[in-house]
Write a protein that holds these residues in place. Sequence first.
Motif, PDB file in Angstrom:
ATOM      1  N   ASP A 187       0.828  -1.209   0.000  1.00  0.00           N
ATOM      2  CA  ASP A 187       0.000   0.000   0.000  1.00  0.00           C
ATOM      3  C   ASP A 187       0.863   1.260   0.000  1.00  0.00           C
ATOM      4  O   ASP A 187       0.563   2.234  -0.700  1.00  0.00           O
ATOM      5  CB  ASP A 187      -0.928   0.009   1.209  1.00  0.00           C
ATOM      6  N   VAL A 188       1.932   1.257   0.791  1.00  0.00           N
ATOM      7  CA  VAL A 188       2.831   2.411   0.834  1.00  0.00           C
ATOM      8  C   VAL A 188       3.467   2.623  -0.540  1.00  0.00           C
ATOM      9  O   VAL A 188       3.537   3.743  -1.049  1.00  0.00           O
ATOM     10  CB  VAL A 188       3.915   2.225   1.907  1.00  0.00           C
ATOM     11  N   GLU A 189       3.917   1.541  -1.149  1.00  0.00           N
ATOM     12  CA  GLU A 189       4.545   1.637  -2.472  1.00  0.00           C
ATOM     13  C   GLU A 189       3.552   2.161  -3.510  1.00  0.00           C
ATOM     14  O   GLU A 189       3.889   3.029  -4.324  1.00  0.00           O
ATOM     15  CB  GLU A 189       5.070   0.270  -2.902  1.00  0.00           C
ATOM     16  N   ALA A 190       2.310   1.653  -3.478  1.00  0.00           N
ATOM     17  CA  ALA A 190       1.295   2.104  -4.434  1.00  0.00           C
ATOM     18  C   ALA A 190       0.995   3.592  -4.252  1.00  0.00           C
ATOM     19  O   ALA A 190       0.813   4.329  -5.233  1.00  0.00           O
ATOM     20  CB  ALA A 190       0.024   1.279  -4.269  1.00  0.00           C
ATOM     21  N   SER A 191       0.934   4.038  -2.997  1.00  0.00           N
ATOM     22  CA  SER A 191       0.688   5.454  -2.720  1.00  0.00           C
ATOM     23  C   SER A 191       1.811   6.318  -3.268  1.00  0.00           C
ATOM     24  O   SER A 191       1.565   7.342  -3.928  1.00  0.00           O
ATOM     25  CB  SER A 191       0.534   5.666  -1.216  1.00  0.00           C
ATOM     26  N   PHE A 192       3.053   5.926  -3.016  1.00  0.00           N
ATOM     27  CA  PHE A 192       4.194   6.699  -3.514  1.00  0.00           C
ATOM     28  C   PHE A 192       4.207   6.734  -5.042  1.00  0.00           C
ATOM     29  O   PHE A 192       4.472   7.783  -5.648  1.00  0.00           O
ATOM     30  CB  PHE A 192       5.500   6.104  -2.992  1.00  0.00           C
ATOM     31  N   ASP A 193       3.931   5.591  -5.683  1.00  0.00           N
ATOM     32  CA  ASP A 193       3.907   5.554  -7.146  1.00  0.00           C
ATOM     33  C   ASP A 193       2.813   6.462  -7.702  1.00  0.00           C
ATOM     34  O   ASP A 193       3.009   7.146  -8.716  1.00  0.00           O
ATOM     35  CB  ASP A 193       3.683   4.119  -7.628  1.00  0.00           C
ATOM     36  N   GLN A 194       1.662   6.468  -7.032  1.00  0.00           N
ATOM     37  CA  GLN A 194       0.554   7.318  -7.445  1.00  0.00           C
ATOM     38  C   GLN A 194       0.937   8.790  -7.370  1.00  0.00           C
ATOM     39  O   GLN A 194       0.635   9.577  -8.270  1.00  0.00           O
ATOM     40  CB  GLN A 194      -0.646   7.032  -6.545  1.00  0.00           C
ATOM     41  N   VAL A 195       1.618   9.165  -6.301  1.00  0.00           N
ATOM     42  CA  VAL A 195       2.036  10.554  -6.129  1.00  0.00           C
ATOM     43  C   VAL A 195       3.083  10.931  -7.173  1.00  0.00           C
ATOM     44  O   VAL A 195       2.989  12.005  -7.807  1.00  0.00           O
ATOM     45  CB  VAL A 195       2.580  10.770  -4.699  1.00  0.00           C
ATOM     46  N   ARG A 196       4.064  10.080  -7.379  1.00  0.00           N
ATOM     47  CA  ARG A 196       5.096  10.378  -8.383  1.00  0.00           C
ATOM     48  C   ARG A 196       4.472  10.576  -9.760  1.00  0.00           C
ATOM     49  O   ARG A 196       4.835  11.500 -10.497  1.00  0.00           O
ATOM     50  CB  ARG A 196       6.115   9.242  -8.436  1.00  0.00           C
ATOM     51  N   ALA A 197       3.524   9.713 -10.114  1.00  0.00           N
ATOM     52  CA  ALA A 197       2.884   9.804 -11.423  1.00  0.00           C
ATOM     53  C   ALA A 197       2.083  11.101 -11.557  1.00  0.00           C
ATOM     54  O   ALA A 197       2.120  11.761 -12.611  1.00  0.00           O
ATOM     55  CB  ALA A 197       1.974   8.595 -11.644  1.00  0.00           C
ATOM     56  N   ALA A 198       1.354  11.482 -10.500  1.00  0.00           N
ATOM     57  CA  ALA A 198       0.551  12.704 -10.550  1.00  0.00           C
ATOM     58  C   ALA A 198       1.424  13.935 -10.697  1.00  0.00           C
ATOM     59  O   ALA A 198       1.103  14.854 -11.465  1.00  0.00           O
ATOM     60  CB  ALA A 198      -0.316  12.805  -9.299  1.00  0.00           C
ATOM     61  N   TRP A 199       2.538  13.965  -9.973  1.00  0.00           N
ATOM     62  CA  TRP A 199       3.437  15.115 -10.054  1.00  0.00           C
ATOM     63  C   TRP A 199       4.105  15.189 -11.440  1.00  0.00           C
ATOM     64  O   TRP A 199       4.258  16.256 -11.998  1.00  0.00           O
ATOM     65  CB  TRP A 199       4.480  15.046  -8.948  1.00  0.00           C
ATOM     66  N   ALA A 200       4.476  14.041 -11.990  1.00  0.00           N
ATOM     67  CA  ALA A 200       5.082  14.023 -13.319  1.00  0.00           C
ATOM     68  C   ALA A 200       4.079  14.479 -14.375  1.00  0.00           C
ATOM     69  O   ALA A 200       4.419  15.263 -15.289  1.00  0.00           O
ATOM     70  CB  ALA A 200       5.579  12.614 -13.640  1.00  0.00           C
ATOM     71  N   GLU A 201       2.838  14.032 -14.255  1.00  0.00           N
ATOM     72  CA  GLU A 201       1.787  14.435 -15.201  1.00  0.00           C
ATOM     73  C   GLU A 201       1.544  15.930 -15.149  1.00  0.00           C
ATOM     74  O   GLU A 201       1.250  16.566 -16.168  1.00  0.00           O
ATOM     75  CB  GLU A 201       0.499  13.671 -14.876  1.00  0.00           C
ATOM     76  N   ALA A 202       1.672  16.519 -13.949  1.00  0.00           N
ATOM     77  CA  ALA A 202       1.457  17.958 -13.780  1.00  0.00           C
ATOM     78  C   ALA A 202       2.691  18.775 -14.139  1.00  0.00           C
ATOM     79  O   ALA A 202       2.658  20.009 -14.077  1.00  0.00           O
ATOM     80  CB  ALA A 202       1.036  18.256 -12.345  1.00  0.00           C
TER      81      ALA A 202
END
Length: 292
Positions: A187-202
Motif C-alpha cells: 500500500d505504501v509503495e502504491a501510494s508513492f507511485d501514485q504521487v510520483r505519477a501525478a506530479w510528473a503528469e502535472a
Amino acid sequence: MKLGMTLPVMEPDVDRAMLEGWVRAIDQGPFSSLCFGERMAFDNPETLSLLGACAAWTDRVRLVTTIMIPQLHDPVMLAKSLATVDMLSQGRLTVGLGIGGRIEDYVAAGADPATRTHGELARRVDVMKRVWAGEKVVDAIKPVGPAPVQSGGPELLIGAQGPKATRMAAAWADGIAGFSFNMDMKDVEASFDQVRAAWAEAGRPAPRLTTSFWFALGDGARAQVQSHLRHYFNWIEPATLEAMLPVTGFAGSTAELRDVLRQIADLGADEVQLIPTSGDVEEVARVADLIG
C-alpha cells in the motif's frame, strides 16, 4: 531517509510541562522534524498557538503540521498566522493540509461542512500563496504580512487519499503527508507511485514523500496502541473500532521497528514521522537509541 517524531497532543491530560519536555527532547535528539495535527472537537491543544510555542522552544528541527484543515480558518488570517510561525522559527515550517475526516470539527469551528472538498482546499491555498507573495488580497493600504522567511511561503504537503485528490493536489503541493494504518508495504509503495505519477503528469518537480504511523515498543506495546486508539477514535462506531485494534499501528521490538523503517526507506520515502501512543517522554529516548 529522515525520521520525525510527533508530539502526543492527542493523549489525555496534556499540559505545558509535558509538551515542553517532549519538544525539547525531540529538538535535542536525532530527529529531523517535530510534528502534530489538528482537531477541533477534542481535548488537544490549538494548533497555531502550539506552533508558536514550539518555534520558541526549538532551534533545529522542522515544525510540521500533520495535518491542518484550511476550511476551519479564514484563509487570509491562516496565511498571516503561518507566516508568523515561519518567521519565529526562522524558516523551519512545513504545512501539511487536508480536508479532514470529521464533520464535527467543521461544526465546532463554525465552518460550512459543504466546503469539505479538495476544490475548496485548493482555492484557499491559492489565497494563502498570494498573501505570502505579498499581493494585496484585501482592500487595505498595505499587503497582509509578515512575509514568510521561506520564499513563496512554507513547504506544503497534502494529506490526500485516492488518485483524484492526489492529481488535484499536484497542482499546488510540494509533496504528500502520507499515513499507514498497518504498514502494508504494498500500500505504501502504491501510494508513492501514485504521487510520483501525478506530479510528473502535472510537470512538477519530484514530490517530497513522507508517511507516518502509530507505534509502541516493548512489553505491552499492543495494549498501549489500543488504549491510544480507543481515546483518539472517539467518533468511530464501536464494532468498527474493535476490528481495527489488532492490526492498526506498529507494536513490537526496536529491531522490528528498525526493519519496518528500512523497508519504507527502500520504497523511496524522504521521511517517516512516528506517532507515539503514550505521553511518556522516554519514548523519545527509546527511538533515539534505535536511530543511534
